[in-house]
Design a protein around this motif. Structure first.
Motif, PDB file in Angstrom:
ATOM      1  N   TYR A 245      40.244  28.508  44.120  1.00  0.00           N
ATOM      2  CA  TYR A 245      39.722  27.858  42.909  1.00  0.00           C
ATOM      3  C   TYR A 245      39.907  28.710  41.653  1.00  0.00           C
ATOM      4  O   TYR A 245      39.543  28.290  40.560  1.00  0.00           O
ATOM      5  N   LEU A 246      40.435  29.927  41.835  1.00  0.00           N
ATOM      6  CA  LEU A 246      40.428  30.882  40.712  1.00  0.00           C
ATOM      7  C   LEU A 246      41.149  30.345  39.482  1.00  0.00           C
ATOM      8  O   LEU A 246      40.625  30.424  38.361  1.00  0.00           O
ATOM      9  N   ASP A 247      42.346  29.773  39.656  1.00  0.00           N
ATOM     10  CA  ASP A 247      43.104  29.293  38.488  1.00  0.00           C
ATOM     11  C   ASP A 247      42.350  28.168  37.782  1.00  0.00           C
ATOM     12  O   ASP A 247      42.293  28.114  36.551  1.00  0.00           O
ATOM     13  N   GLU A 248      41.769  27.266  38.586  1.00  0.00           N
ATOM     14  CA  GLU A 248      40.996  26.151  38.019  1.00  0.00           C
ATOM     15  C   GLU A 248      39.785  26.683  37.234  1.00  0.00           C
ATOM     16  O   GLU A 248      39.502  26.242  36.117  1.00  0.00           O
ATOM     17  N   TRP A 249      39.095  27.645  37.823  1.00  0.00           N
ATOM     18  CA  TRP A 249      37.902  28.191  37.164  1.00  0.00           C
ATOM     19  C   TRP A 249      38.268  28.988  35.915  1.00  0.00           C
ATOM     20  O   TRP A 249      37.542  28.955  34.916  1.00  0.00           O
ATOM     21  N   ASN A 250      39.384  29.707  35.972  1.00  0.00           N
ATOM     22  CA  ASN A 250      39.832  30.429  34.775  1.00  0.00           C
ATOM     23  C   ASN A 250      40.188  29.445  33.659  1.00  0.00           C
ATOM     24  O   ASN A 250      39.918  29.704  32.485  1.00  0.00           O
TER      25      ASN A 250
END
Ligand SMILES: *Cc1c(COP(=O)(O)O)cnc(C)c1O
Length: 384
Positions: A245-250
């Protein structure tokens, strides 16, 4: 309305079922240290960072210390560090017996100023540790060139910048090695302590893996006097879920930052500036004002949580009071009196962002009036 500085609970609730499943998977397998979760996370995180190797370790400070030890940096060596970082960057250098040399930032980006770094180099300098502060990558083109020209190592402190890029290249692949922290509040956070080193230097990766596991890669064969600094299976399994989920959360953080940049323009607050080559991940959103303490008090009145990153420069900490600190901390010290971190996170609600913007716009004037007679910190020219 109450706006918390950061609400981890909300983020974890969006993936609650996945996190619950992880806990059961690890418990059922009953392997807790150096197992398949860590191995899988290491290869997934290395791939994410465009690095050849990732080694899970116990925390971000250890990641820095292990890199320095594995490169043989020690007593008598000087290492350039930012004047305005979290103290861990300095402590890592001190822990291996080397000398931290303070380098002031560029006032525009808060990151290490390459010209200041060049001035701090001596015949004893061995390495530079730029910190990608607040989630914005440092100028790794200029700092990398400087390091190459002087035969120095360039080690990224990437604890605040998981997923950021500079000139199209991923943080974690921009220097000789990079240190990451998975402290819960970081952009990629565990449910406890955790850290990693990324590097494309195979020999370094091997040495760090050995050092972090009692100096051993083969049971009861101890080649070095190592330490115990390992990422555990449960943290690795949680991190594997959250990495997805990191890219989405960033991207969600970028949305909050864009709304702040737009909404707070023209208020007199000094807003963050982004290097056109950098794509930051907005670990923090930091504004600057002469009336910082008054503004923080006003925002608290409005239920808005703020913090200061960081109020005291490492060079001015009691931890370094007994040593004569080398280098320049003038700007780092001045910033400590002027900066304020506003709430930011992937799951901040639009109405919360609007509340912060509206409240700031409304109260900046009151904060200025409250401290007109006695400004808390002198203005810093922005165009050096
Ligand atoms: C968080 C942080 C660290 C230390 O990480 P830990 O996991 O807490 O040891 C190091 N450097 C910077 C810039 C950090 O923000």
């Amino acid at each position: 309305m109450k706006v918390p500085f950061l609400d981890l609970h909300r983020t974890h609730n969006t993936i609650r079922a996945d996190l619950d499943a992880v806990w059961h998977r690890v418990l059922d397998r009953s392997r807790y240290i150096l197992g398949e979760e860590v191995e899988a996370f290491e290869s997934e995180f290395a791939a994410y960072c465009h690095a050849e190797h990732a080694i899970g370790v116990a925390n971000g400070l250890d990641a820095l210390v292990l890199i320095l030890r594995a490169y043989g940096i020690g007593p008598g060596d000087e290492v350039l560090v930012p004047s305005n970082t979290f103290i861990a960057t300095w402590l890592a250098v001190s822990q291996v017996g080397a000398i931290p040399v303070s380098v002031d930032p560029s006032p525009a980006t808060y990151n290490m100023d390459p010209a200041e770094a060049a001035r701090a180099i001596t015949s004893r300098t061995k390495a530079i540790i730029p910190v990608h502060l607040y989630g914005q990558p440092s100028d790794m083109e200029a700092l990398g060139q400087l390091a190459r020209r002087h035969g120095l190592l360039c080690i990224e402190d990437a604890a605040q910048a998981h997923g950021a890029t500079f000139a199209g290249r991923q943080v974690g692949s921009l220097g000789d090695a990079a240190a990451f922290s998975f402290y819960p509040g970081k952009n990629l956070g565990a449910v406890g302590d955790g850290g990693a080193v990324t590097t494309s230097d195979a020999a370094l990766a091997r040495r760090i893996r050995e050092l972090a596991n009692y100096g051993s890669t083969e049971k009861y064969v101890h080649r070095q006097r190592g330490v115990n600094s390992r990422l555990d299976e449960l943290q690795a399994a949680i991190l594997r879920v959250k990495l997805g989920y990191l890219d989405e959360w960033n991207a969600l953080r970028r949305g909050v930052a864009a709304a702040y940049l737009d909404g707070l323009a023209g208020t007199g607050l000094v807003l963050p500036r982004v290097d056109p080559r950098a794509v930051p991940v907005w670990h923090l959103f930091v504004v600057q004002t002469d009336n910082r303490d008054a503004l923080a008090a006003e925002l608290e009145q409005g239920g808005i949580g703020t913090q200061i990153h960081y109020p005291i420069a490492p060079s001015d900490s009691p931890a370094y009071a007994a040593s004569h600190v080398l280098g320049e901390s003038r700007l780092g010290r001045a910033l400590g009196r002027r900066i304020l971190s506003l709430p930011i996170g992937p799951h901040m609600r639009p109405e919360e962002v609007e509340h912060v913007v509206a409240y700031c716009r409304d109260r900046v004037g009151a904060a200025r009036a409250a401290t007109r007679a006695r400004p808390e910190g002198a203005a810093i020219p922005q165009d050096r």
